[in-house]
Design a protein around this motif. Structure first.
Motif, mmCIF file in Angstrom:
data_model
loop_
_atom_site.group_PDB
_atom_site.id
_atom_site.type_symbol
_atom_site.label_atom_id
_atom_site.label_comp_id
_atom_site.label_asym_id
_atom_site.label_seq_id
_atom_site.Cartn_x
_atom_site.Cartn_y
_atom_site.Cartn_z
ATOM 1 N N HIS A 118 0.822 -1.217 0.000
ATOM 2 C CA HIS A 118 0.000 0.000 0.000
ATOM 3 C C HIS A 118 0.855 1.264 0.000
ATOM 4 O O HIS A 118 0.725 2.112 0.893
ATOM 5 N N PRO A 119 1.725 1.413 -1.007
ATOM 6 C CA PRO A 119 2.665 2.547 -1.006
ATOM 7 C C PRO A 119 1.973 3.904 -1.146
ATOM 8 O O PRO A 119 2.509 4.909 -0.696
ATOM 9 N N LEU A 120 0.784 3.933 -1.744
ATOM 10 C CA LEU A 120 0.103 5.216 -1.948
ATOM 11 C C LEU A 120 -0.923 5.503 -0.854
ATOM 12 O O LEU A 120 -1.537 6.561 -0.849
ATOM 13 N N GLY A 121 -1.094 4.555 0.053
ATOM 14 C CA GLY A 121 -2.016 4.808 1.161
ATOM 15 C C GLY A 121 -2.981 3.673 1.379
ATOM 16 O O GLY A 121 -3.266 2.890 0.468
ATOM 17 N N PRO A 122 -3.517 3.587 2.628
ATOM 18 C CA PRO A 122 -4.366 2.460 3.006
ATOM 19 C C PRO A 122 -5.803 2.557 2.491
ATOM 20 O O PRO A 122 -6.553 1.598 2.591
ATOM 21 N N SER A 123 -6.192 3.691 1.924
ATOM 22 C CA SER A 123 -7.595 3.839 1.520
ATOM 23 C C SER A 123 -7.864 3.298 0.119
ATOM 24 O O SER A 123 -9.022 3.159 -0.282
ATOM 25 N N MET A 124 -6.786 3.014 -0.631
ATOM 26 C CA MET A 124 -6.956 2.449 -1.975
ATOM 27 C C MET A 124 -6.642 0.963 -1.954
ATOM 28 O O MET A 124 -5.813 0.498 -1.170
ATOM 29 N N TYR A 125 -7.304 0.234 -2.825
ATOM 30 C CA TYR A 125 -7.027 -1.196 -2.945
ATOM 31 C C TYR A 125 -5.617 -1.426 -3.496
ATOM 32 O O TYR A 125 -5.090 -0.592 -4.230
#
Ligand SMILES: N[C@@H](CCC(=O)N[C@@H](CS)C(=O)NCC(=O)O)C(=O)O
Length: 242
Positions: A118-125
């Motif tokens: 999740h390198p771009l953040g936990p809210s995206m799959y």
């Protein structure tokens, strides 16, 4: 004391570091969200706690440990709290802080493991960030994993021949966390770990000793140990394991 652990019911995740301490000590505890929703347990109970506007010290996220009227969150903080009570931490303050310091480094490492998928953040799959994940995981397996594990191996070696523990002459909760890190990394990054393990013989031996301990062995063989899966922190995505 009866402890209540509030954590996501389908993953090992960060809760596992707490479960291992409770299990090793044969503590009396309930894994609340894994209990049936009837009679005030299950996920509804955890969600109620997370939304409880009466709490003066509201926790941000699970894992959360309840002991009577006290609620403690943040994995390393929970272990600091439990360490003295369960006989899983040194008594002297300087040594206790050292174990806590190591556990905070474990927490940092866990964030980096999580960020490989999740390198771009936990809210995206994961599916929405696969390209970035490959780049992040490549740096992780090449640089960060060797750096963290090399550090923990050095700590273990410098503690000397006193039984092969991370700190002092007895098992502490950070030893249990080392077991979990090695187990999780083997699951998520089998190829990387195959290459890496000869550089960290002390940690591998510590992993094996923890796994063979009577209470932990019984726990690992039980249904209480949730299998690794692709919803937790340690996920096996072959494309991230170069
Ligand atoms: N630093 C905290 C992190 C807690 C945390 O990130 N918990 C995750 C599950 S492992 C969660 O539920 N997060 C919800 C959120 O961040 O919104 C710890 O070590 O306990």
């Amino acid at each position: 004391v009866h402890y209540k652990l509030y954590y996501w019911p389908s993953i090992q995740g960060r809760g596992e570091f707490v479960r291992l301490a409770l299990e090793h000590a044969l503590a009396d505890y309930t894994d609340v969200a894994r209990m049936p929703a009837a009679r005030g347990s299950g996920m509804p109970a955890m969600l109620r706690l997370l939304g409880d506007s009466r709490l003066k010290h509201p926790p941000f996220a699970p894992p959360i440990l309840q002991a009577g009227k006290q609620y403690v969150a943040q994995t390393a903080n929970i272990l600091y709290f439990l360490g003295g009570r369960l006989g899983l931490a040194p008594r002297a303050e300087a040594e206790r802080l050292w174990v806590h310091q190591l556990q905070l480094s474990v927490a940092d490492f866990v964030v980096e493991v999580h960020d490989t998928h999740h390198p771009l953040g936990p809210s995206m799959y994961y599916e929405e960030q696969k390209v970035a994940a490959r780049r992040r995981a490549a740096d992780f397996t090449r640089n960060r994993l060797p750096k963290f594990l090399g550090y923990f191996e050095t700590v273990l070696a410098r503690n000397g021949v006193r039984g092969g523990y991370m700190a002092g002459g007895r098992l502490s909760y950070v030893d249990l966390s080392m077991f979990q890190l090695i187990a999780g990394l083997r699951y998520a990054f089998p190829k990387t770990m195959k290459r890496r393990e000869r550089h960290i013989p002390g940690l591998v031996a510590l992993h094996d000793r923890v796994a063979a301990g009577r209470n932990i062995a019984a726990y690992l063989a039980s249904e209480r140990r949730i299998p690794f899966n692709e919803e937790g922190i340690f996920r096996h995505y072959p494309e991230l394991d170069a």
